[in-house]
Structure formats: structure tokens, C-alpha cells
Scaffold this motif. Sequence first.
Motif, mmCIF file in Angstrom:
data_model
loop_
_atom_site.group_PDB
_atom_site.id
_atom_site.type_symbol
_atom_site.label_atom_id
_atom_site.label_comp_id
_atom_site.label_asym_id
_atom_site.label_seq_id
_atom_site.Cartn_x
_atom_site.Cartn_y
_atom_site.Cartn_z
ATOM 1 N N THR A 61 -5.285 -3.245 4.665
ATOM 2 C CA THR A 61 -6.448 -2.459 5.090
ATOM 3 C C THR A 61 -6.110 -1.555 6.278
ATOM 4 O O THR A 61 -6.698 -0.486 6.414
ATOM 5 C CB THR A 61 -7.652 -3.363 5.435
ATOM 6 O OG1 THR A 61 -7.228 -4.399 6.316
ATOM 7 C CG2 THR A 61 -8.219 -3.990 4.184
ATOM 8 N N GLU A 62 -5.149 -1.975 7.128
ATOM 9 C CA GLU A 62 -4.761 -1.102 8.242
ATOM 10 C C GLU A 62 -4.227 0.232 7.705
ATOM 11 O O GLU A 62 -4.616 1.307 8.169
ATOM 12 C CB GLU A 62 -3.709 -1.788 9.121
ATOM 13 C CG GLU A 62 -3.462 -1.010 10.404
ATOM 14 C CD GLU A 62 -2.441 -1.693 11.319
ATOM 15 O OE1 GLU A 62 -2.430 -2.941 11.383
ATOM 16 O OE2 GLU A 62 -1.645 -0.965 11.957
ATOM 17 N N TYR A 63 -3.349 0.169 6.710
ATOM 18 C CA TYR A 63 -2.815 1.394 6.105
ATOM 19 C C TYR A 63 -3.886 2.144 5.306
ATOM 20 O O TYR A 63 -3.957 3.381 5.353
ATOM 21 C CB TYR A 63 -1.644 1.036 5.179
ATOM 22 C CG TYR A 63 -0.260 1.181 5.799
ATOM 23 C CD1 TYR A 63 -0.073 1.141 7.173
ATOM 24 C CD2 TYR A 63 0.863 1.351 4.989
ATOM 25 C CE1 TYR A 63 1.189 1.267 7.733
ATOM 26 C CE2 TYR A 63 2.141 1.482 5.540
ATOM 27 C CZ TYR A 63 2.287 1.438 6.911
ATOM 28 O OH TYR A 63 3.546 1.576 7.453
ATOM 29 N N VAL A 67 0.839 -1.207 0.000
ATOM 30 C CA VAL A 67 0.000 0.000 0.000
ATOM 31 C C VAL A 67 0.874 1.258 0.000
ATOM 32 O O VAL A 67 0.681 2.170 -0.807
ATOM 33 C CB VAL A 67 -0.955 0.006 1.214
ATOM 34 C CG1 VAL A 67 -1.594 1.384 1.402
ATOM 35 C CG2 VAL A 67 -2.030 -1.057 1.041
ATOM 36 N N ALA A 68 1.859 1.296 0.898
ATOM 37 C CA ALA A 68 2.656 2.514 1.047
ATOM 38 C C ALA A 68 3.456 2.818 -0.218
ATOM 39 O O ALA A 68 3.583 3.982 -0.614
ATOM 40 C CB ALA A 68 3.586 2.390 2.253
ATOM 41 N N LEU A 103 3.828 5.148 5.812
ATOM 42 C CA LEU A 103 2.804 5.806 5.011
ATOM 43 C C LEU A 103 2.916 7.307 5.295
ATOM 44 O O LEU A 103 2.801 7.726 6.451
ATOM 45 C CB LEU A 103 1.431 5.274 5.443
ATOM 46 C CG LEU A 103 0.207 5.681 4.643
ATOM 47 C CD1 LEU A 103 0.262 5.087 3.240
ATOM 48 C CD2 LEU A 103 -1.064 5.195 5.354
ATOM 49 N N TYR A 104 3.178 8.099 4.268
ATOM 50 C CA TYR A 104 3.417 9.532 4.496
ATOM 51 C C TYR A 104 2.171 10.369 4.186
ATOM 52 O O TYR A 104 2.223 11.290 3.385
ATOM 53 C CB TYR A 104 4.625 9.993 3.671
ATOM 54 C CG TYR A 104 5.928 9.385 4.162
ATOM 55 C CD1 TYR A 104 6.535 9.831 5.336
ATOM 56 C CD2 TYR A 104 6.545 8.354 3.465
ATOM 57 C CE1 TYR A 104 7.718 9.274 5.804
ATOM 58 C CE2 TYR A 104 7.742 7.787 3.925
ATOM 59 C CZ TYR A 104 8.313 8.255 5.089
ATOM 60 O OH TYR A 104 9.488 7.702 5.543
ATOM 61 N N TRP A 143 10.784 10.695 2.969
ATOM 62 C CA TRP A 143 9.849 11.686 2.409
ATOM 63 C C TRP A 143 10.541 13.042 2.403
ATOM 64 O O TRP A 143 11.159 13.419 3.412
ATOM 65 C CB TRP A 143 8.586 11.751 3.263
ATOM 66 C CG TRP A 143 7.462 12.569 2.692
ATOM 67 C CD1 TRP A 143 7.127 13.838 3.043
ATOM 68 C CD2 TRP A 143 6.525 12.163 1.696
ATOM 69 N NE1 TRP A 143 6.036 14.247 2.317
ATOM 70 C CE2 TRP A 143 5.650 13.235 1.471
ATOM 71 C CE3 TRP A 143 6.344 10.989 0.949
ATOM 72 C CZ2 TRP A 143 4.602 13.182 0.553
ATOM 73 C CZ3 TRP A 143 5.314 10.920 0.042
ATOM 74 C CH2 TRP A 143 4.448 12.015 -0.152
ATOM 75 N N VAL A 144 10.469 13.758 1.303
ATOM 76 C CA VAL A 144 11.087 15.079 1.205
ATOM 77 C C VAL A 144 10.078 16.064 0.618
ATOM 78 O O VAL A 144 9.378 15.741 -0.352
ATOM 79 C CB VAL A 144 12.360 15.038 0.321
ATOM 80 C CG1 VAL A 144 12.918 16.444 0.095
ATOM 81 C CG2 VAL A 144 13.427 14.144 0.954
ATOM 82 N N ALA A 145 9.992 17.233 1.217
ATOM 83 C CA ALA A 145 9.201 18.314 0.630
ATOM 84 C C ALA A 145 10.151 19.449 0.263
ATOM 85 O O ALA A 145 11.102 19.732 1.003
ATOM 86 C CB ALA A 145 8.142 18.806 1.612
ATOM 87 N N ILE A 146 9.936 20.044 -0.879
ATOM 88 C CA ILE A 146 10.708 21.222 -1.281
ATOM 89 C C ILE A 146 9.796 22.434 -1.121
ATOM 90 O O ILE A 146 8.699 22.466 -1.690
ATOM 91 C CB ILE A 146 11.204 21.091 -2.737
ATOM 92 C CG1 ILE A 146 12.023 19.797 -2.891
ATOM 93 C CG2 ILE A 146 12.038 22.320 -3.146
ATOM 94 C CD1 ILE A 146 12.564 19.543 -4.290
ATOM 95 N N VAL A 147 10.224 23.368 -0.279
ATOM 96 C CA VAL A 147 9.366 24.526 0.026
ATOM 97 C C VAL A 147 10.143 25.830 -0.182
ATOM 98 O O VAL A 147 11.380 25.825 -0.227
ATOM 99 C CB VAL A 147 8.830 24.471 1.487
ATOM 100 C CG1 VAL A 147 8.015 23.199 1.734
ATOM 101 C CG2 VAL A 147 9.980 24.570 2.489
#
Lengths: 333, 333
Positions: free
Chosen positions: B127-129, B88-89, B222-223, B297-301
Motif C-alpha cells: 500500500t505504501e507504493y 507492486v513495482a 517504482l518508476y 528504467w529506460v526511455a527512448i526519445v
Amino acid sequence: MSSSSAHTYKQAGVDIHEAASLVDDIGVLVKRTQQKRKLANPFGLFAAAYDLSAYKHPIILTGCDGVGTKIELLLKHDQLEAAGKDLVAMNVNDVLTTGADPIMFLDYVGIPKIQKTQITRIIAGMTEYLEACNCILAGGETAEMPGMVPEGMVELSGFAIGACEKEDLLDPGTIAAGDVLIGWPSAGFHANGFSLVRRIIEKEKLQFSEDEMRTLLLPTLLYHEQPAALKAAGIRPRAMAHITGGGLPENLGRMFLKRGLGANLRIPFWQNDVVQKVLRHADPKDAIDTFNMGLGWVAIVSPADADKALACGQNAKIIGEMDTSAEVRVEIV
Amino acid sequence: MSSSSAHTYKQAGVDIHEAASLVDDIGVLVKRTQQKRKLANPFGLFAAAYDLSAYKHPIILTGCDGVGTKIELLLKHDQLEAAGKDLVAMNVNDVLTTGADPIMFLDYVGIPKIQKTQITRIIAGMTEYLEACNCILAGGETAEMPGMVPEGMVELSGFAIGACEKEDLLDPGTIAAGDVLIGWPSAGFHANGFSLVRRIIEKEKLQFSEDEMRTLLLPTLLYHEQPAALKAAGIRPRAMAHITGGGLPENLGRMFLKRGLGANLRIPFWQNDVVQKVLRHADPKDAIDTFNMGLGWVAIVSPADADKALACGQNAKIIGEMDTSAEVRVEIV
């Protein structure tokens, strides 16, 4: 710091550059599936995007399927393009039953080692079918799994997404006693029941010429013309069915048995010499509950629409009518 | 006419009734994934339907992935729920990078023989995720392929569909020099690079306790909370990235290298004793090009949003900034 004794990914059997070069080759094929529909992707996105803004009340539809144990025979007899077509048709046909247009398809290919020619031929088969029904090859995953997928084997699964306006979504709940069932021919066993087919071939020591084997392995037909022709003729079917594993009884029954409705079917003898070479060794009831018996697509229409529906697509025939028996009876006449 | 010498499907190793009973068991789990979102299916349809009428300008997003060769270790160490979560992830995270909400997930499971407990445990993990991120388990295919899938093996692939308003779709084309990269921790190797991990374990004869092995096999995080927290804080990231195979260089670079932009990253040493037991035997450059190195996980801000973004989700840290070097440099500090 790199050292000669340290382990690299390539030593582990995975070559990222070979994989990247494959992506370039496939790119040319993928473009062919984006002539009428296009992805809405900004560059660099991690997922394939499609814009549904043009729909007033969009419904999306989705399903997932593989080609089952047919893959062993397809690989053994070098029918890689047929494997790609089977994968697309098994998924896209399910979406087409709902009244929706297929818009995106994704494939997953698991292999022991990337062989560019092999994968490119599978994807060439996929894109031929996808181009025919204007469905975008929107992505996929080729997983190189040395030691996990048996040598010479290819794991295939696929996934299709369709879209339609809410008012165009068919509702099997509208099926009523007296409705007429129209059937369209299959090309052979398509991609179902091959565990049984393979067992019969082995146990009965059946021999096939390469020509006969190609006939036995003909890909699942893509049934995109039938819904389009019905729509063009102004017919809204009660429902449509893609006849896969479980045969006519299961694939039709799931749409109406719980409502106490049934179908009385009289279908013609399956005129296919190669198929019959296998079929005569199968338990007759089991055959009907497993194979499509020569009919890959069925539409259920109101009696008033039956004559017009018969003119939609080639070789359509009336195969029976709905009743209140709560069972699907199949008689070969 | 049925005869005792005729072949049946059950003799061929496929038990349709066992398969049908499995579908009932799974039904209970599937319901848990339909608490906030629901399918729009009329009864009996051949595909899963979802109504997007509430969106003004809907964009749908989709991707496909498996868990790769990690599955062998997951099976060997009886981590079936983790396998379901990984599947799932790996898919849902890709959809989440775009700014969309995951709405439907489908799984394909290929096995030599249906074992209800095994499949139910995998689906329980899924299903948990899925419940956690309000994504519907919309369907799937369990393909019983005796003789094709090796004994004891499970083939897994998954497909996710997301949706968002057109204006909410992130555009990596907005990334600019000076932007800040924020990283969030991974739980371990997640589901990438396991061909290399397995090779190192084998060649170096590494020993792990069962506790250590569970740590090594922790499922992909899971992000879903990170994008939600950024949105709640009023931050629209330039882009987000799920760090999978190819590591930080490939998964970040694909979003901006072609535009001449680069990233200068200084990441902390990966504090994970079990991971490091493997990692110290890998070529260091190859490790960076293969594993997530502790950041999943990476975010560009924009620089103006950096401080606020650091407060989104747990243990976020600034890992670098965008420049015009047209390369991704990773230094471990």
C-alpha cells in the motif's frame, strides 16, 4: 570476460531458451482466445492492451483467485486440463456475477522446473474455457523457482478483467424481500473446500476408483450461459452469485445481510454418489458453510421474472425467497 | 446433524474467522490507496469495479508478475515490507512503460497458515507504493494452503491494470535509428536474477552483514515519477522499458529487434559495493543478460528531446543511441 568458474543462469537451474520455446507453443493456444475479441497492442509493448472505445460509459471489473488445495489432487491424478479450467472458472465466474463480459484473463504459474507438456496441458484447459466465453488469454507469468516450489507442485493463480456499460452493472442493493432465488447445478465440489475433502479422504481412508476420482475433481463449471440466457430473456437479475468457499450462506449473505435481508432456502439433496462418499463424514452445518451443496450459480430475480428465469440454462430450480430475517437458512429437502 | 466425529474445516487447518479478521485489518491499509481514485462498487459485488466513463477513448493495460526466488531471501531476512513493494513495482512499472496510469492492483498470497502480522506487513509495503502512484488495491486472495506451501514460505503474485487515452498509448513502432536512450538508476538487483544470486552466495560462501543484506534486498524502485516528469516536460517518448529479467538486451530488444533496429549502449560501472560482491563471481555476459546492471528504467526519445529528458527524475543519463545493427550491444565504460 567469461571464465569456466563463473556462474551462469543455466547452472542456477533457469533455462531462458527453454522458457522462450514454451512461449511459442503457448502462442498457438492463445490465438484461439482472440477470435471475437482482440488485443489492441502495438508490437513490443510491456503490457496487454484492450481498447474500450466502443463503450459509452465503460465500467471494468476485476478479481483474483487460485484453485486452492485442490491442486494437490489434480496433480496426483494427472488432471492438468481440469486445473486450467478451474483457474479460469474461479475468476471468470466472479466477473460474470456483475453482469459484465469477461474480456481478459492472466495466469501466474509457479513451478520448480519448466516442463513444457505439463504447462501446455494446463494452458490448453484454460484456453478451452476462455474460448467458450470469448475471453482473451492476455498474458501471464511462468516463474521457474527451483528449490522454492516443492517438487511435483504447481502454484496457480489467475486474474480476470471484465467490462460492461454502466447501466448494465448489477446492483445487489436492489434485492428486496419477496425476490426469488434460482439455482443452477454445480459439477461437484468445484475448487473449494478441498482442505476438508483431503482431510476426510485421509482420515477415513476413503478409496476411489480412477473414474470416481475424476468425478470428484471435475472442474468448476463456467457459468457464462446463464447470464447470457437471462439477458436474452429480457431479465435483469437483482444480483447473481458464484457459490465458492463459504457456501450458500456466505456467498449470498454478503450481498444483503447488512441491509437486514435474509434468505430462506430449501435445496434438494445433492445427488452425486462420489461427492456423498465424502460429504457423509463432514459436519452437516460445516458442509453447508463450506461447499456449494450442488448449486454453483444463483440468480436473485423479481417474483415476476421467476418463471422466465427457470427456462434459462439447464436444470434451473427455485431454491427459496428473500425475507427480512437477516440470515441465510439452508434446509436440505 | 452435527456429531463429534464429523470433520470440520477448522480441524482441516483453515480458520475462516481468523481469515475474516485479517480482512478487517487490511481494510484500513486498502483505504489509503483510494484517496485520489475510488472503486465504483455497489455494495456486495463479487468483483472490484472501476468507472472509466471520464475517458474519451479508453485503453486498458494489464500485466502479471511475481517476485521470483528473491522471496526466499526476503523472508529469511525479515524484509516483508520490501516483498510487498517488489510485488507492486514489478507489475506497476510494466503498466507505466506504456504511457498509462496504474489504476488497480490485485495480489495473490499463498501461505501454509495465516499469520496476521506477516501478511499485514507485506500489504503495508504494497500500500505504501500503491498510495505513491495513486493505484487502488482493488482486491486479492489470501489462500491458506496447509501442506501445499512449504512451512515458512509465502507465494506471491500480483496483477496490475492501467488506463490511458488511446492517443497517449506509446508505440515502440515509432522508435527510429538515431533516437537516444536515457537510463535511470536501479536500487540493486530489484526482483530478478535471484536464482543466480542465491547460487553465487551459496557456492562462493559469501558473507553479508545485515546492513549489506538489506541493501542487496532493496525493493524494486517504482518508476512513476519518470513518465510523469517526461509528460510534464512535454516529451512523448518513443517507448519506455522496465529492465527486469533478461537485462537491457532482452527488455530493450523486444521493442525493436524484429524491425532490424539495434542499440549501442555504453553504461557506467555499477557503483554498488554489495551488488559487486556478487557480480564479480558471475559470467560477465550472463550478468548483462540477467541483471539490470544499475539501470532499472529506460526511455527512448528523439534526439531533439534528449536534453530535456535528462532533467526528468534524478540521475538520468544518456546510455546510448539507436542504430540499424539489429542487436543490443552493452559495453561497461
